[in-house]
Design an enzyme around this catalytic site. Structure first.
Site: not given
Ligand code: C5P
Length: 415
Positions: A284, A217-220
Site C-alpha cells: 500500500a 502512512s496508512n493502515r496496511a
C-alpha cells in the site's frame, strides 16, 4: 488449496544432549501440525533432558533411542529410517554430534542413520541446528567440522546470539523452532512449479517522513504481501520481498529488502524487476508525501504547521514502462484496496497500469483488508474474466493468486 511443502513429508528429527532439547518438543509439534510425519531419534544424552514419550505424544509416531538398535524390530533400523526420510533435521545438535557427523563416526542410532542418508545429489537434505556454549561454537575444531559438513551439502541453521545455559549472553542458542520450521519448509519447496522463476513481491505500507519523528502512512500491515511471498516460495520460486516497515518475520528463503518511503520502494522494485518473471505489487504505497522534509523535529511552539504534499511515484506505472523497454517482468499483478465502487475502480487500474491480474478488496469490511488475517477478494483478469473468491485466510488468498500466476508465466515462456 494451499500448497504446503511439508504436508505428506517424512521428517526425521534427531535430538541430542543439550538443554535446548526441551524446545525440540515444540519443534516436533510444529512440524506435525504443518502436516509432516515426524519420527524422532534421541541420543543417549538427549534422554537425560527429555523423554521419548514426549515426542511420541506430540507426533503420534515412534521416538527411537539407542536401545532400539538392539531390540526385536532392530534389523537395519537405521537404514530403513534413512531411506524413508525426506529430510533429516538435527535440533539441537551438540558439538560432539557435529564432530561425529563430520568424522563419519557411527556409534549410535542417530549417527548411523545420518551416515546411511548418504551425500548423493538425490540424498535427503541434512539440516543441523547447533546449540552449545559460545566458546565451544567458536572453537576452531567446531568451525572446521561445520565447514566440512556444509561442503558436503548440509545446511546449518543458526545458532543465535542470546542467553546461554552458562549465563553468558553470546552466540550459541538454538534457533527458535518457528524459524527452524521455516528452514525445513524452504528446503522442501525447491521442486515446485515456480522453480527457477524470479518473483518480486512488495508488501506493507510506506512511511513518508515529515521530520525525524513523524511520518504519513496508512493502515496496511504487510500480512497479505508476506503471505504471497511464502506462497511463491512454497511453489519453488526465487523470491525478493520488498517491504515497508513491519514487525512481521520475513519467510525463510526470501531475499528480504526493507524500505521506508515510496521513493525507496520504487528504486528497490525497479532494480529487482530488471530480471524478474513476475511482480506482485501488494504494497500500500502512500500516494502523497510531505513536500518538505525537516531535518529537525518541528516544534509545537513554532505554531500550527501547514503540510504541503507532493505526489509519490507510481511504482507500477514505472515498472510497466521498464517492461516495455526490457521485457521484464513478464507478469504484473496489482491490488486495489477500495472503500466504494470496488470493481469499477479495480478495472480502471487493471487497464491503466497494464496489469495481467488485479486483486480487488473492499477494505471497509471488518473481516477483510487491513491488519486482519482474512481477506475477501475479486480477481479481475486482463482478458475480462472475473472471479469472486469467498472469505479466506490471507495464506489461502496468496495460494489462489500464485496458482493463477503459474499459467500466465507458462504462457509467456511458451511452454
Ligand atoms: O493505491 P492504489 O489502489 O492505486 O494501488 C493500486 C496498485 O498500484 C497496487 O498494486 C499498488 O501497490 C500500486 N501502486 C503503486 N505505486 C503507487 C501507488 C500504488 O505501484 N504510488
Amino acid at each position: 488449496m494451499i500448497h504446503n511443502p511439508l504436508s505428506q513429508t517424512k521428517i526425521l528429527l534427531g535430538v541430542t544432549g543439550s538443554i535446548a532439547a526441551y524446545k525440540a518438543a515444540d519443534l516436533a509439534s510444529k512440524l506435525t501440525q504443518s502436516g509432516a510425519q515426524v519420527k524422532v531419534i534421541l541420543s543417549d544424552a538427549a534422554t537425560k533432558f527429555i523423554s521419548p514419550l514426549t515426542f511420541q505424544s506430540v507426533t503420534g509416531q515412534p521416538a527411537y533411542v539407542d536401545a532400539d538398535l538392539w531390540g526385536a524390530q532392530a534389523h537395519v533400523l537405521h537404514i530403513g529410517l534413512a531411506h524413508e526420510a525426506d529430510l533429516l533435521l538435527i535440533a539441537p545438535a551438540t558439538a560432539h554430534t557435529i564432530a561425529k557427523l563430520a568424522q563419519g563416526s557411527a556409534d549410535d542410532l542417530l549417527s548411523l542413520t545420518a551416515l546411511a542418508l548418504g551425500t548423493d545429489e538425490d540424498s535427503a537434505p541434512l539440516l543441523i541446528a547447533p546449540a552449545m556454549d559460545a566458546g565451544m561454537f567458536g572453537h576452531a575444531a567446531t568451525q572446521e567440522n561445520l565447514r566440512v559438513l556444509v561442503e558436503r551439502g548440509a545446511v546449518i541453521i543458526g545458532p543465535e546470539q542470546g542467553h546461554l545455559a552458562s549465563g553468558l549472553v553470546a552466540k550459541g542458542r538454538m534457533t527458535e523452532p518457528l524459524e527452524i520450521l521455516g528452514h525445513v519448509r524452504y528446503q522442501l519447496s525447491g521442486r515446485g512449479p515456480l522453480r527457477s522463476r524470479k518473483i518480486v513481491v512488495t508488501a506493507g505500507a510506506t512511511q513518508e517522513p515529515l521530520d525525524p519523528v513523524r511520518y504519513l502512512s496508512n493502515r496496511a500491515s504487510g500480512k497479505q504481501g508476506f503471505a504471497l511471498a511464502q506462497a511463491a516460495l512454497d511453489a519453488g520460486a526465487d523470491v525478493t520481498l520488498i517491504s515497508g516497515p513491519t514487525h512481521l518475520l520475513a519467510p525463510v528463503g526470501t531475499n528480504y529488502i526493507q524500505v521506508r518511503s515510496a521513493e525507496e520502494m520504487s528504486a528497490a522494485t525497479l532494480q529487482a524487476c530488471q530480471t524478474a518473471h513476475a511482480l506482485l505489487m501488494a504494497a500500500a504505497v502512500a500516494d502523497f508525501r510531505p513536500a518538505q522534509h525537516s531535518n529537525q523535529k518541528i516544534k509545537k511552539s513554532a505554531g500550527l504547521p501547514t503540510i504541503e504534499l507532493a505526489r509519490n511515484p507510481d511504482i507500477l506505472a514505472a515498472v510497466k514502462d521498464q517492461r516495455a523497454k526490457f521485457g521484464h517482468p513478464k507478469v504484473l499483478v496489482g491490488f486495489a484496496a477500495e472503500t466504494k465502487d470496488l470493481l469499477a475502480n479495480a478495472r480502471g487500474k487493471l487497464k491503466a497500469k497494464g496489469l495481467d491480474l488485479i486483486a480487488a478488496n473492499d477494505v471497509s469490511a471488518a473481516d477483510a483488508g487491513f491488519a486482519v488475517d482474512t481477506n475477501r477478494i475479486t480477481l479481475l483478469h486482463a482478458d475480462g474474466q472475473q472471479e469472486e473468491l469467498p472469505l479466506m485466510s490471507k495464506a489461502e488468498v496468496a495460494a489462489e493468486i500464485i496458482k493463477r500466476i503459474i499459467p500466465l508465466l507458462d504462457k509467456e515462456s511458451g511452454s
